[in-house]
Design an enzyme around this catalytic site. Structure first.
Site, PDB file in Angstrom:
ATOM      1  N   ASN A 150       6.156   7.762   2.928  1.00 20.79           N
ATOM      2  CA  ASN A 150       5.087   6.803   3.204  1.00 20.79           C
ATOM      3  C   ASN A 150       5.209   5.566   2.333  1.00 20.79           C
ATOM      4  O   ASN A 150       5.797   5.636   1.261  1.00 20.79           O
ATOM      5  CB  ASN A 150       3.723   7.465   2.945  1.00 20.79           C
ATOM      6  N   TYR A 251      -7.397   7.677   9.611  1.00 26.23           N
ATOM      7  CA  TYR A 251      -7.226   6.617   8.600  1.00 26.23           C
ATOM      8  C   TYR A 251      -8.042   5.373   8.967  1.00 26.23           C
ATOM      9  O   TYR A 251      -8.299   4.528   8.123  1.00 26.23           O
ATOM     10  CB  TYR A 251      -5.753   6.241   8.444  1.00 26.23           C
TER      11      TYR A 251
END
Lengths: 434, 434, 434, 434
Positions: A150, A251
């Site tokens: 990520n 998210y």
């Protein structure tokens, strides 16, 4: 092909490794791996040895002819590989702690994959990944690089724009949704069709068909049911959700309910420290378990770690690439002409048909007007961040920080940037050259 | 053509009217107006009579054969017009006060052309403008509609998407910049080239050439010099500005220094009430002046009102359309293929060559990456707002409000929307049908 | 700026030179040229001296402070130039003869700007122009290159794709149409608006407004009136023209009435040889005239030569670039987003606003469906030809030849290509390396 | 779903019917058909009865619970259908004869799917298909219309642009290539990947991978091997083919070797009449066979008819739509953003993933420059033809005819059009209204 495949896992000392090893064992018939190279850096040697030994015990128990190699020599691991997978963390959990903590001090969301924290992680990670890609270009030019690191969208885009490596970004969210739907509707995943629109960690699921029936309206009404484990639990607003045009990634709570999410972060910090610190504890416990010489399989406790289905996603993708399987998977790939408002080389998260020559992005059949501005705003931040990372340019970094929708003003961006660059100094040589 | 032009000014009772009348008098040679129709609604009759009488005295003094008609009959004013100009305010300054005040109560920027306030103004104004357009379609299908009514970008886009009227949106900011540069560099405007990228009240000036020399870097360093009169004075950050890629519209302060601007709004409110209230006082004073039967020209005091050059912009545009002048003006027109990330029918603010058949948008030679996300985010809010206004749809209005970068969360958006719709109830029949 | 401009004319020994010199003299007030460099190659020295002397006499008579330099040293001519203009012919009229003659032998149109002939001219010319551009990049990086050299569209595109030189392609057809309309309607060119769509020598004029009135339908009915001097006189079909959507370039006769045009070529060839041979005779006569030491102005006879208004087009363009005039001219420039079906770097012929920083292409307001396929077919041939010229690649040349709509089959293309490459061997070093 | 599917076959009296019936029988497990409606017009009643009886005998022999209905009542057949398939021929083989014969008389290729012949077939067929679609919109709005009727690309595009029916165009060429490759390389079709670029009967196969290995170069060298049965045998040029960038559809011979193909047509015509006449004979023989009451399966002789695999293609597509199979098939669907130089609503022939909600076009990974012009030229002809068919407009028909690359000039186009419209008068009511 008869001699089997070579796989290199960069960041092989990760606590996730037993999961991917389990996946390789289970899928061996379709994905015949001969050599598995777990590679890590000097600082991770101890963990590599513990988890590597467990991997070897797991393979031994399976009776399969897979060689498990542990090494600190990245080039040797990469050489001639068919697949390279990355699951590393530049700066370790210590750096993540600051990604989460410093923004909070300025009243800003602290998160390791988006906002100021995600930006720092990108600045730390992209140069290292590009460095790995130089090795792949030289030593394994036909390898597929599966990137889990990520912020996966930005890292994958950087690789596509700055190297010739064939790379695909992966996230566990899409497979997680499939699993959840499959359980909920008691139907195999192959009877479910979901269409993803957006970016990594910023997607809307705009179609959900189960056995041919449109289930999206029903699911937009059951908002309490889908919430990520690594995202706190603030509740979606029912009226808002009903007309959003797609099931939002969890998210997206950071963007749509920023105030409540920040409140939760501050409270959770007070109660138990940053998420980084929580994870650190879980990891320490896992490695204690891994040391047990009698442990020969993936321990149950690993599931608490948060990255459920990561390894399944990876192994599925390798299998489809290897076997030219032509199934549909949701991946991070260059946009091409899929979203007509983003550049062709911008990475997006989208359904793809996975062929032996790589993924082919499927057209999206609808894009909610609502989502476009936010997608483009975050992509703007991503593209500026990528350039800042590659060029080590503070001006670009400031523009990137300001461009992020979670950063409230230029003046806060400047302060955040100064503090965070300083804290990350050891991992940002390009920014501290002079 | 020999018989001269007919112009209808909707909202003719505005305090701005003497300015446009002055413009018509000065440009008479190139723009031979025969009939000027000032039209207003019943509630504005008193002001129309005052300002209309002044207009008639001004024309009389000029000795030109222009007829000035005052009327409440919009259809008569529009019939056969060559140009229709709008400068009206649905809900008057009272409504503006709430546009500014209510958001502030929730810690949100209160502004009549963007954010929640701009949205309310759009919801009030768009249906009225579309109604006017139905009259124009029927009674003056070849007329040009010059739209000054804010939020000018959204209103113009609504007209283009929902009617057949030939409409152009206008703002005084571009001509203001030209004037300022002309004074600063002591050179005629024709020796200056500026390129605008973005939307109405959301533009970046990405090229400024004076006598062929690139002055943008120099100007980005003198940030204190350009600040709009109707925007408070918070200072741009020098480091940020240097690499922004364009001189920002002063409205961009609301986005880039939201915290400081909000602070200023709250303080200014405490000191002197909303901007609407300040303007109200100025207007009352102006109308006192206008009543003076000896006044036969535009009074100096009008310049304090804030809309400098509006009338010059309007008269210039009419002159170029009438005379097929083919000069470059910065206008609000449909995007076509100019910005490749926006739909063709999205209105943008852009340089155009003004021909007798209308404006042709010039290509933009560069678009700063930095600007793209913000442009698209605001355009998303604009497009959702336009649909909400046309359909009277609260769900779309909520999505629009949430999509605006200045609105911090869904929960605040919901409260703001509820309060503001209620306050605007008299002007939003479509939202209160049931 | 005070010191005046430097202009280099490559191919200065051309019979056209007196025309451009006349233009410079007439426009001196707006285009103050200090140095005019006429440059040619060794083989053209004799003609350069004759026409150069005439140029010097013309300037002397004007009394203007323009220095006329004659040289074979191209680099000296280019160094520090503000404008470079090209009007050369690689292979001279001899090569043109074969461009026209060989295709005719296979029953194919022989023409020096399109078809197999145009292709050969491009293969000869592009490498030479790119070579000149290397000099410009080094010695006059800010110069504008005005390219008249045919096939002007392909040559200009090659320059844009393979060099950094700021180049604009020019043709006399657009200005010719303006002149013709101006005479026909007895109105100044500034009261006429024409919109061009397409490529060089392959355009449709889709809008013609005279004093604001649409004259296109009327003109499509008077088809006999517009016919180029260098194109034979076959008559347009009235029914076809009426619904074509635009006034066709007279070069389009080669595509729309191929059979009749070929017939005319064959007959004309029999009667008076190729067009090249006719032109050769005219040129010889012109040079006889030029030798006369008493001749101090452009002789009338030059007008028979066919390139009417070339010099006016060039001087107008230089004036607008120099003076940031922002008028509309029809030029050959990269497409950008103008025609949505062609690549951004494809050169097209289109209306542009000419600013001091270069031309900005205006959007086309309509593209007849009828024209799209033919434009794209010819552009395909052009792009393949450009690559073939740059790479010296016979395979690409064959694909280019086949792609041209006037070439009837692969087998004829192969024969034509073999014959024509062989005939052009002296001018195609890249194709005969081995 | 438990009650089985309803399928309507328009043109059910076709000689192809036994093939599709065989397909339904073989695939019954995955495509459980309950009702098969064979529908034809009055003029086809006799053939419908013959072939319908055979269909019933075939089903009876299979023992499957499929009802076979024969009817002249189209609406009854369509009502509630899940799938509608069309395989009709407006004007029968007689009309085809003139499609082939008249162009030949003018030295032009005569072919029923492209050129003047294809255009006439489109003019005859499109209005009838649109009429059928009105019934489907009303009586079976969720049905899938599988269109085999040639020219399949144009017909499918017309349906997409003028109706709401969910329609897919189908051709047997893609499946034929798959079969041929499968046999040649002795590997199942699932191990072969081919990528098609272009239009129906105008495609290039730009990727051919067999077991992961690129076989395209090898196949471009073995040009003699792939040649369609309904296209004569002229030989591809080896040099040309090598760098064409894709295996050409055999219909491309008409464009690339027009002269030789015309020659073959003229000779073949002399020897055995038009292709239409040859087919007529084959059909008559087939129907003699079909009459045999002991025949209970598809006779071998049907394979000579030329449309090999048509029914397999149809049944495969129905199976994937019904079963949400998500496999890759090459279909005729709207372009969307696939080919960036064609409009979104232009039908193209392209690989699609077939989901339960319809086909999703896969991105093409490369488009040879060589192909673009020709694709666009033919698409231009197609789009003009579609409009001409819908509007019954002779002007558009002339523009369409002229736009076709196989038509040599406007004057021939005019004559061809006049002759062919006259010959087709009974089938073109819209063109003969007055």
């Amino acid at each position: 092909m008869t001699k089997g495949l070579k796989v290199a896992v960069i960041g092989g000392g990760s606590s996730y490794t037993p999961e991917i090893v389990e996946g390789f064992i289970q899928k061996y018939d379709h994905l015949p791996i001969r050599e598995l190279w777990l590679v890590d850096i000097e600082a991770g040697k101890h963990k590599l040895e513990i988890v590597g030994a467990l991997a070897q015990r797991m393979v031994a128990r399976s009776g399969l002819p897979i060689e498990v190699h542990l090494t600190l020599d990245r080039r040797r691991a990469i050489e001639g590989a068919d697949f390279v997978s990355t699951q590393m963390r530049v700066g370790l959990l210590e750096a993540r702690k600051w990604d989460e903590h410093i923004p909070n001090q300025y009243g800003v969301i602290g998160q390791e994959t988006t906002g100021p924290g995600g930006m720092m992680k990108a600045l730390r990670t992209i140069p290292v990944l590009l460095d790995i890609c130089r090795d792949i270009e030289e030593l394994a030019p036909n390898a597929w690089l599966l990137n889990f690191t990520n912020p996966a969208g930005m890292v994958t885009e950087a690789i596509h724009r700055y190297t010739k490596v064939r790379s695909i970004g992966l996230c566990n969210a899409p497979i997680g949704l499939q699993k959840w739907l499959s359980t909920k509707y008691e139907t195999p995943a192959s009877h479910i069709y979901t269409e993803f629109v957006g970016l990594n960690h910023l997607h809307w699921v705009t179609r959900i068909e189960v056995n041919g029936a449109d289930k999206l309206p029903e699911l937009l009404d059951k908002r309490e049911e889908y919430s990520g484990k690594n995202v706190p639990a603030s509740e979606w607003d029912a009226d808002f959700l009903r007309t959003l045009g797609g099931l939002p990634s969890y998210y997206l709570k950071y963007f749509y309910m920023t105030d409540a999410m920040l409140q939760e972060q501050l409270e959770s910090m007070k109660a138990s420290g940053t998420r980084a610190e929580v994870v650190k504890k879980v990891e320490d416990e896992l490695f204690e378990l891994y040391k047990d010489p009698d442990l020969k399989e993936k321990p149950k406790q690993l599931e608490k770690r948060g990255g459920a289905y990561y390894s399944e996603a990876a192994v599925n993708l390798m299998e489809s690439l290897h076997g030219d399987k032509r199934d549909i998977q949701t991946l991070n790939v260059p946009n091409g002409g899929t979203l007509d408002f983003l550049p062709a080389d911008a990475c997006i998260e989208v359904n793809c048909v996975v062929t032996g020559q790589g993924p082919l992005a499927l057209p999206v059949t609808q894009v909610p007007e609502q989502a476009k501005g936010l997608i483009h705003a975050v992509k703007t931040y991503e593209r500026l961040t990528i350039r800042a990372a590659v060029e080590g340019d503070r001006d670009l970094a400031l523009q990137a920080m300001v461009a992020h929708p979670l950063v409230p003003s230029v003046s806060i961006a400047k302060q955040l940037l100064a503090d965070m660059l300083e804290k990350n100094r050891p991992y940002l040589p390009a920014f501290f050259r002079g």
